[in-house]
Design a protein around this motif. Structure first.
Motif, PDB file in Angstrom:
ATOM      1  N   ALA A   1      34.510  47.923  45.705  1.00 39.15           N
ATOM      2  CA  ALA A   1      35.021  46.768  46.454  1.00 39.15           C
ATOM      3  C   ALA A   1      33.981  46.239  47.435  1.00 39.15           C
ATOM      4  O   ALA A   1      33.783  45.020  47.548  1.00 39.15           O
ATOM      5  CB  ALA A   1      36.308  47.149  47.189  1.00 39.15           C
ATOM      6  N   ARG A   2      33.311  47.135  48.148  1.00 44.63           N
ATOM      7  CA  ARG A   2      32.297  46.695  49.112  1.00 44.63           C
ATOM      8  C   ARG A   2      31.088  46.090  48.409  1.00 44.63           C
ATOM      9  O   ARG A   2      30.499  45.111  48.879  1.00 44.63           O
ATOM     10  CB  ARG A   2      31.876  47.867  49.998  1.00 44.63           C
ATOM     11  CG  ARG A   2      32.974  48.346  50.945  1.00 44.63           C
ATOM     12  CD  ARG A   2      32.443  49.319  51.978  1.00 44.63           C
ATOM     13  NE  ARG A   2      31.826  50.511  51.397  1.00 44.63           N
ATOM     14  CZ  ARG A   2      32.498  51.601  51.041  1.00 44.63           C
ATOM     15  NH1 ARG A   2      33.827  51.656  51.175  1.00 44.63           N
ATOM     16  NH2 ARG A   2      31.860  52.644  50.540  1.00 44.63           N
ATOM     17  N   GLY A   3      30.713  46.674  47.277  1.00 48.44           N
ATOM     18  CA  GLY A   3      29.600  46.117  46.513  1.00 48.44           C
ATOM     19  C   GLY A   3      29.904  44.714  46.012  1.00 48.44           C
ATOM     20  O   GLY A   3      29.070  43.806  46.108  1.00 48.44           O
ATOM     21  N   LEU A   4      31.116  44.536  45.490  1.00 48.98           N
ATOM     22  CA  LEU A   4      31.519  43.211  45.004  1.00 48.98           C
ATOM     23  C   LEU A   4      31.594  42.211  46.151  1.00 48.98           C
ATOM     24  O   LEU A   4      31.204  41.040  46.008  1.00 48.98           O
ATOM     25  CB  LEU A   4      32.865  43.301  44.295  1.00 48.98           C
ATOM     26  CG  LEU A   4      32.888  44.076  42.973  1.00 48.98           C
ATOM     27  CD1 LEU A   4      34.319  44.170  42.448  1.00 48.98           C
ATOM     28  CD2 LEU A   4      31.981  43.422  41.936  1.00 48.98           C
TER      29      LEU A   4
ATOM     30  N   ALA B   1      29.849  42.222  48.907  1.00 49.88           N
ATOM     31  CA  ALA B   1      28.484  41.862  49.292  1.00 49.88           C
ATOM     32  C   ALA B   1      27.882  40.855  48.319  1.00 49.88           C
ATOM     33  O   ALA B   1      27.214  39.892  48.730  1.00 49.88           O
ATOM     34  CB  ALA B   1      27.623  43.120  49.362  1.00 49.88           C
ATOM     35  N   LEU B   2      28.129  41.060  47.042  1.00 51.78           N
ATOM     36  CA  LEU B   2      27.604  40.134  46.038  1.00 51.78           C
ATOM     37  C   LEU B   2      28.308  38.782  46.091  1.00 51.78           C
ATOM     38  O   LEU B   2      27.689  37.735  45.876  1.00 51.78           O
ATOM     39  CB  LEU B   2      27.745  40.749  44.648  1.00 51.78           C
ATOM     40  CG  LEU B   2      26.796  41.906  44.346  1.00 51.78           C
ATOM     41  CD1 LEU B   2      27.239  42.649  43.090  1.00 51.78           C
ATOM     42  CD2 LEU B   2      25.363  41.405  44.183  1.00 51.78           C
ATOM     43  N   GLU B   3      29.604  38.790  46.377  1.00 53.72           N
ATOM     44  CA  GLU B   3      30.342  37.528  46.485  1.00 53.72           C
ATOM     45  C   GLU B   3      29.841  36.723  47.673  1.00 53.72           C
ATOM     46  O   GLU B   3      29.710  35.493  47.601  1.00 53.72           O
ATOM     47  CB  GLU B   3      31.840  37.800  46.633  1.00 53.72           C
ATOM     48  CG  GLU B   3      32.724  36.560  46.798  1.00 53.72           C
ATOM     49  CD  GLU B   3      32.758  35.674  45.560  1.00 53.72           C
ATOM     50  OE1 GLU B   3      33.182  34.510  45.690  1.00 53.72           O
ATOM     51  OE2 GLU B   3      32.371  36.133  44.469  1.00 53.72           O
ATOM     52  N   ALA B   4      29.535  37.421  48.770  1.00 54.71           N
ATOM     53  CA  ALA B   4      29.046  36.735  49.964  1.00 54.71           C
ATOM     54  C   ALA B   4      27.637  36.191  49.763  1.00 54.71           C
ATOM     55  O   ALA B   4      27.282  35.146  50.338  1.00 54.71           O
ATOM     56  CB  ALA B   4      29.071  37.689  51.153  1.00 54.71           C
TER      57      ALA B   4
ATOM     58  N   TRP C   1      38.427  42.393  38.900  1.00 49.75           N
ATOM     59  CA  TRP C   1      37.509  41.942  39.953  1.00 49.75           C
ATOM     60  C   TRP C   1      37.369  40.432  39.998  1.00 49.75           C
ATOM     61  O   TRP C   1      37.052  39.858  41.058  1.00 49.75           O
ATOM     62  CB  TRP C   1      36.123  42.567  39.730  1.00 49.75           C
ATOM     63  CG  TRP C   1      35.416  42.034  38.510  1.00 49.75           C
ATOM     64  CD1 TRP C   1      35.529  42.489  37.230  1.00 49.75           C
ATOM     65  CD2 TRP C   1      34.499  40.934  38.456  1.00 49.75           C
ATOM     66  NE1 TRP C   1      34.752  41.758  36.368  1.00 49.75           N
ATOM     67  CE2 TRP C   1      34.105  40.791  37.096  1.00 49.75           C
ATOM     68  CE3 TRP C   1      33.981  40.051  39.405  1.00 49.75           C
ATOM     69  CZ2 TRP C   1      33.206  39.817  36.681  1.00 49.75           C
ATOM     70  CZ3 TRP C   1      33.079  39.073  38.990  1.00 49.75           C
ATOM     71  CH2 TRP C   1      32.702  38.960  37.640  1.00 49.75           C
ATOM     72  N   ARG C   2      37.601  39.750  38.895  1.00 54.73           N
ATOM     73  CA  ARG C   2      37.322  38.323  38.790  1.00 54.73           C
ATOM     74  C   ARG C   2      38.192  37.474  39.725  1.00 54.73           C
ATOM     75  O   ARG C   2      37.720  36.459  40.258  1.00 54.73           O
ATOM     76  CB  ARG C   2      37.515  37.860  37.342  1.00 54.73           C
ATOM     77  CG  ARG C   2      36.465  38.405  36.393  1.00 54.73           C
ATOM     78  CD  ARG C   2      36.745  38.058  34.938  1.00 54.73           C
ATOM     79  NE  ARG C   2      35.619  38.422  34.092  1.00 54.73           N
ATOM     80  CZ  ARG C   2      34.615  37.614  33.769  1.00 54.73           C
ATOM     81  NH1 ARG C   2      34.622  36.352  34.202  1.00 54.73           N
ATOM     82  NH2 ARG C   2      33.626  38.038  33.009  1.00 54.73           N
ATOM     83  N   ALA C   3      39.434  37.883  39.939  1.00 53.54           N
ATOM     84  CA  ALA C   3      40.374  37.057  40.707  1.00 53.54           C
ATOM     85  C   ALA C   3      39.885  36.767  42.122  1.00 53.54           C
ATOM     86  O   ALA C   3      40.093  35.669  42.644  1.00 53.54           O
ATOM     87  CB  ALA C   3      41.742  37.735  40.763  1.00 53.54           C
TER      88      ALA C   3
ATOM     89  N   PRO D   1      35.123  34.373  42.875  1.00 56.78           N
ATOM     90  CA  PRO D   1      34.763  33.206  42.062  1.00 56.78           C
ATOM     91  C   PRO D   1      33.266  32.917  42.009  1.00 56.78           C
ATOM     92  O   PRO D   1      32.747  32.489  40.971  1.00 56.78           O
ATOM     93  CB  PRO D   1      35.527  32.057  42.728  1.00 56.78           C
ATOM     94  CG  PRO D   1      35.795  32.538  44.132  1.00 56.78           C
ATOM     95  CD  PRO D   1      35.993  34.018  44.007  1.00 56.78           C
ATOM     96  N   ALA D   2      32.560  33.144  43.103  1.00 55.84           N
ATOM     97  CA  ALA D   2      31.119  32.878  43.100  1.00 55.84           C
ATOM     98  C   ALA D   2      30.404  33.839  42.161  1.00 55.84           C
ATOM     99  O   ALA D   2      29.459  33.457  41.448  1.00 55.84           O
ATOM    100  CB  ALA D   2      30.554  32.993  44.518  1.00 55.84           C
ATOM    101  N   LEU D   3      30.878  35.068  42.135  1.00 60.10           N
ATOM    102  CA  LEU D   3      30.263  36.077  41.271  1.00 60.10           C
ATOM    103  C   LEU D   3      30.591  35.815  39.800  1.00 60.10           C
ATOM    104  O   LEU D   3      29.749  36.014  38.927  1.00 60.10           O
ATOM    105  CB  LEU D   3      30.752  37.459  41.695  1.00 60.10           C
ATOM    106  CG  LEU D   3      29.907  38.673  41.307  1.00 60.10           C
ATOM    107  CD1 LEU D   3      28.441  38.474  41.660  1.00 60.10           C
ATOM    108  CD2 LEU D   3      30.465  39.924  41.975  1.00 60.10           C
TER     109      LEU D   3
END
Length: 202
Positions: free
Chosen positions: A132-135, A137-140, A174-176, A179-181
């Motif tokens: 969750a934290r990795g995702l 960070a990548l989304e941000a 994870w997709r929901a 969106p940026a990722l």
């Protein structure tokens, strides 16, 4: 050269994509990490995949060392920037992508190697938190979008393989919230045909 791996391994997929980007052919030989009789344990004493078998040298493991070797064989700078901040950024993204894959795999292993009544909710939550934290960070700060003709570095490949593994094992939940990722992964798949070409089948 031969690659010992499993069809569903995100780390094996990363190596396969790396080999394609380096224009290096690998013969993929399936490996069973749970089978004591599999020669994998002789090729890598840790019994882990992937392992690269060479005719002119000892076996190479794990996936990070293999992609470093493939990059070297290809002349350098193909998968891993040669120096400077670009290299550090690519390797840091590699660590993040691999870390997400590793935490996701550990959640799967909990159900594979332990009976349901002995599952540790605390352990599962610990690993899910890493994902969750990795995702987040990548989304941000998703990887920088690049032109279709731009080469991919190993950090991007690792993140894409991690997301592909989450699609495979966790039904793309994870997709929901990212969106940026999702948009980045779609663009990456369009830019790097090797990603779709190596899609595992559950």
């Amino acid at each position: 050269m031969k690659l010992r791996s499993s069809p569903l391994s995100p780390f094996g997929r990363k190596v396969k994509i790396g080999a394609i980007l380096c224009d290096i052919h690998l013969d993929v030989v399936p490996a069973d990490t749970t089978d004591p009789a599999d020669s994998l344990r002789e090729q890598n004493p840790l019994g882990k995949i992937p392992v690269l078998l060479r005719e002119d040298g000892p076996a190479i493991y794990d996936s990070r060392v293999i992609v470093e070797y493939l990059d070297m064989v290809a002349g350098g700078g193909v998968l891993i920037p040669a120096s400077g901040e670009d290299r550090i950024a690519a390797l840091t993204m590699l660590a993040l992508g691999d870390g997400i894959s590793d935490a996701a795999l550990l959640q799967i292993y909990e159900s594979r190697f332990r009976d349901a009544d002995t599952h540790s909710a605390r352990w599962l939550d610990h690993q899910a938190g890493k994902v969750a934290r990795g995702l987040a960070a990548l989304e941000a700060a998703p990887p920088q979008p690049l032109p279709v003709s731009a080469a991919a570095h190993i950090g991007e490949v690792a993140v894409a393989c991690a997301l592909g593994y989450l699609d495979l094992r966790f039904a793309g939940a994870w997709r929901a919230g990212h969106p940026a990722l999702v948009a980045w992964l779609d663009a990456f798949a369009a830019r790097v045909p090797a990603f779709e070409a190596t899609t595992p089948q559950a």
